[in-house]
Design a protein around this motif. Structure first.
Motif, PDB file in Angstrom:
ATOM      1  N   ASP A  64     -17.597 -31.680 -56.928  1.00 36.73           N
ATOM      2  CA  ASP A  64     -17.114 -30.931 -58.090  1.00 36.73           C
ATOM      3  C   ASP A  64     -15.994 -31.666 -58.806  1.00 36.73           C
ATOM      4  N   LEU A  65     -15.062 -32.237 -58.050  1.00 34.58           N
ATOM      5  CA  LEU A  65     -13.971 -32.998 -58.651  1.00 34.58           C
ATOM      6  C   LEU A  65     -14.510 -34.192 -59.427  1.00 34.58           C
ATOM      7  N   PHE A  66     -15.435 -34.933 -58.848  1.00 38.90           N
ATOM      8  CA  PHE A  66     -16.016 -36.103 -59.497  1.00 38.90           C
ATOM      9  C   PHE A  66     -16.742 -35.710 -60.782  1.00 38.90           C
ATOM     10  N   ARG A  67     -17.482 -34.635 -60.709  1.00 39.04           N
ATOM     11  CA  ARG A  67     -18.197 -34.165 -61.898  1.00 39.04           C
ATOM     12  C   ARG A  67     -17.208 -33.781 -63.000  1.00 39.04           C
ATOM     13  N   GLN A  68     -16.179 -33.027 -62.623  1.00 37.78           N
ATOM     14  CA  GLN A  68     -15.204 -32.532 -63.597  1.00 37.78           C
ATOM     15  C   GLN A  68     -14.346 -33.649 -64.197  1.00 37.78           C
ATOM     16  N   LYS A  69     -13.864 -34.563 -63.365  1.00 34.24           N
ATOM     17  CA  LYS A  69     -12.915 -35.583 -63.829  1.00 34.24           C
ATOM     18  C   LYS A  69     -13.562 -36.857 -64.346  1.00 34.24           C
ATOM     19  N   VAL A  70     -14.790 -37.153 -63.873  1.00 37.60           N
ATOM     20  CA  VAL A  70     -15.401 -38.438 -64.218  1.00 37.60           C
ATOM     21  C   VAL A  70     -16.700 -38.270 -65.013  1.00 37.60           C
ATOM     22  N   VAL A  71     -17.656 -37.532 -64.471  1.00 35.63           N
ATOM     23  CA  VAL A  71     -18.980 -37.454 -65.088  1.00 35.63           C
ATOM     24  C   VAL A  71     -18.953 -36.715 -66.429  1.00 35.63           C
ATOM     25  N   ASP A  72     -18.381 -35.515 -66.449  1.00 33.61           N
ATOM     26  CA  ASP A  72     -18.366 -34.741 -67.696  1.00 33.61           C
ATOM     27  C   ASP A  72     -17.626 -35.463 -68.820  1.00 33.61           C
ATOM     28  N   PRO A  73     -16.424 -36.030 -68.562  1.00 35.79           N
ATOM     29  CA  PRO A  73     -15.763 -36.795 -69.632  1.00 35.79           C
ATOM     30  C   PRO A  73     -16.570 -38.021 -70.071  1.00 35.79           C
ATOM     31  N   PHE A  74     -17.234 -38.681 -69.122  1.00 32.74           N
ATOM     32  CA  PHE A  74     -18.083 -39.823 -69.470  1.00 32.74           C
ATOM     33  C   PHE A  74     -19.158 -39.398 -70.465  1.00 32.74           C
ATOM     34  N   ILE A  75     -19.822 -38.307 -70.161  1.00 36.20           N
ATOM     35  CA  ILE A  75     -20.891 -37.809 -71.033  1.00 36.20           C
ATOM     36  C   ILE A  75     -20.351 -37.491 -72.421  1.00 36.20           C
ATOM     37  N   GLN A  76     -19.191 -36.843 -72.480  1.00 36.88           N
ATOM     38  CA  GLN A  76     -18.616 -36.460 -73.768  1.00 36.88           C
ATOM     39  C   GLN A  76     -18.219 -37.677 -74.609  1.00 36.88           C
ATOM     40  N   VAL A  77     -17.557 -38.643 -73.993  1.00 39.33           N
ATOM     41  CA  VAL A  77     -17.155 -39.855 -74.707  1.00 39.33           C
ATOM     42  C   VAL A  77     -18.389 -40.601 -75.210  1.00 39.33           C
ATOM     43  N   TYR A  78     -19.396 -40.712 -74.384  1.00 37.21           N
ATOM     44  CA  TYR A  78     -20.627 -41.402 -74.772  1.00 37.21           C
ATOM     45  C   TYR A  78     -21.324 -40.659 -75.910  1.00 37.21           C
ATOM     46  N   ALA A  79     -21.389 -39.338 -75.808  1.00 39.63           N
ATOM     47  CA  ALA A  79     -22.022 -38.529 -76.857  1.00 39.63           C
ATOM     48  C   ALA A  79     -21.269 -38.649 -78.178  1.00 39.63           C
ATOM     49  N   ASP A  80     -19.960 -38.883 -78.111  1.00 40.89           N
ATOM     50  CA  ASP A  80     -19.143 -39.039 -79.312  1.00 40.89           C
ATOM     51  C   ASP A  80     -19.181 -40.454 -79.860  1.00 40.89           C
ATOM     52  N   GLY A  81     -19.974 -41.325 -79.243  1.00 47.31           N
ATOM     53  CA  GLY A  81     -20.129 -42.693 -79.729  1.00 47.31           C
ATOM     54  C   GLY A  81     -19.138 -43.676 -79.137  1.00 47.31           C
ATOM     55  N   GLY A  82     -18.375 -43.254 -78.149  1.00 52.40           N
ATOM     56  CA  GLY A  82     -17.396 -44.130 -77.512  1.00 52.40           C
ATOM     57  C   GLY A  82     -18.006 -44.941 -76.388  1.00 52.40           C
ATOM     58  N   THR A  83     -17.182 -45.777 -75.806  1.00 50.08           N
ATOM     59  CA  THR A  83     -17.592 -46.593 -74.672  1.00 50.08           C
ATOM     60  C   THR A  83     -16.754 -46.161 -73.468  1.00 50.08           C
ATOM     61  N   PRO A  84     -17.273 -45.251 -72.676  1.00 49.53           N
ATOM     62  CA  PRO A  84     -16.491 -44.738 -71.545  1.00 49.53           C
ATOM     63  C   PRO A  84     -16.344 -45.770 -70.435  1.00 49.53           C
ATOM     64  N   ASN A  85     -15.270 -45.642 -69.682  1.00 44.68           N
ATOM     65  CA  ASN A  85     -15.043 -46.496 -68.525  1.00 44.68           C
ATOM     66  C   ASN A  85     -14.780 -45.583 -67.325  1.00 44.68           C
ATOM     67  N   PRO A  86     -15.847 -45.097 -66.693  1.00 44.98           N
ATOM     68  CA  PRO A  86     -15.679 -44.110 -65.629  1.00 44.98           C
ATOM     69  C   PRO A  86     -14.929 -44.636 -64.412  1.00 44.98           C
ATOM     70  N   CYS A  87     -14.999 -45.923 -64.145  1.00 43.33           N
ATOM     71  CA  CYS A  87     -14.324 -46.465 -62.956  1.00 43.33           C
ATOM     72  C   CYS A  87     -12.808 -46.326 -63.050  1.00 43.33           C
ATOM     73  N   VAL A  88     -12.260 -46.515 -64.230  1.00 44.95           N
ATOM     74  CA  VAL A  88     -10.815 -46.372 -64.416  1.00 44.95           C
ATOM     75  C   VAL A  88     -10.395 -44.943 -64.094  1.00 44.95           C
ATOM     76  N   VAL A  89     -11.147 -43.988 -64.597  1.00 47.82           N
ATOM     77  CA  VAL A  89     -10.839 -42.579 -64.360  1.00 47.82           C
ATOM     78  C   VAL A  89     -11.032 -42.231 -62.889  1.00 47.82           C
ATOM     79  N   CYS A  90     -12.120 -42.684 -62.303  1.00 47.72           N
ATOM     80  CA  CYS A  90     -12.406 -42.394 -60.896  1.00 47.72           C
ATOM     81  C   CYS A  90     -11.330 -42.982 -59.992  1.00 47.72           C
ATOM     82  N   ASN A  91     -10.950 -44.225 -60.231  1.00 48.92           N
ATOM     83  CA  ASN A  91      -9.927 -44.857 -59.395  1.00 48.92           C
ATOM     84  C   ASN A  91      -8.638 -44.052 -59.412  1.00 48.92           C
ATOM     85  N   LYS A  92      -8.232 -43.620 -60.593  1.00 48.43           N
ATOM     86  CA  LYS A  92      -6.967 -42.893 -60.728  1.00 48.43           C
ATOM     87  C   LYS A  92      -7.035 -41.487 -60.141  1.00 48.43           C
ATOM     88  N   THR A  93      -8.070 -40.752 -60.463  1.00 47.90           N
ATOM     89  CA  THR A  93      -8.095 -39.336 -60.096  1.00 47.90           C
ATOM     90  C   THR A  93      -8.788 -39.042 -58.775  1.00 47.90           C
TER      91      THR A  93
END
Length: 116
Positions: A64-93
């Motif tokens: 649940d934490l991984f989905r909330q902090k990493v996967v969901d934001p990745f999807i949103q950034v990508y859908a908004d046309g950005g280039t997400p970097n999930p590893c940076v977020v995962c490493n930190k959180t």
């Protein structure tokens, strides 16, 4: 506490730390459901290494934490046309945030992570 994937790097790290006289505990965080990726979500290799070394082993459900902090934001950034970097977020959180808190809550002062 040694973050263990069951792969060579973390297994050797656990062995070397144990041989150096450290009290070792193995741990794996589950980040996705077994039904999604099968063996990659399975901690049995890490558990087998810990068993062979005779060290305790913990499996933490961080899905649940991984989905909330990493996967969901990745999807949103990508859908908004950005280039997400999930590893940076995962490493930190997750990897260095949540795992360290899990260790601290058990009185463990040091966490070894071999894979980035």
């Amino acid at each position: 506490m040694i973050a263990m994937s069951g792969g060579v790097d973390s297994s050797v790290a656990a062995y070397l730390m144990q041989q150096a006289g450290y009290e070792c505990i193995g741990a794996t965080m589950l980040l996705c459901g077994r039904e999604l990726i099968g063996k990659a979500a399975d901690s049995s290799d890490a558990r087998a290494v810990a068993d062979r070394l005779g060290i305790p082993f913990y499996e933490f459900d961080a899905l649940d934490l991984f989905r909330q902090k990493v996967v969901d934001p990745f999807i949103q950034v990508y859908a908004d046309g950005g280039t997400p970097n999930p590893c940076v977020v995962c490493n930190k959180t997750v990897k260095f945030g949540h795992l360290l808190e899990l260790a601290k809550s058990r009185g463990i002062r040091t966490v070894l992570v071999t894979r980035f």
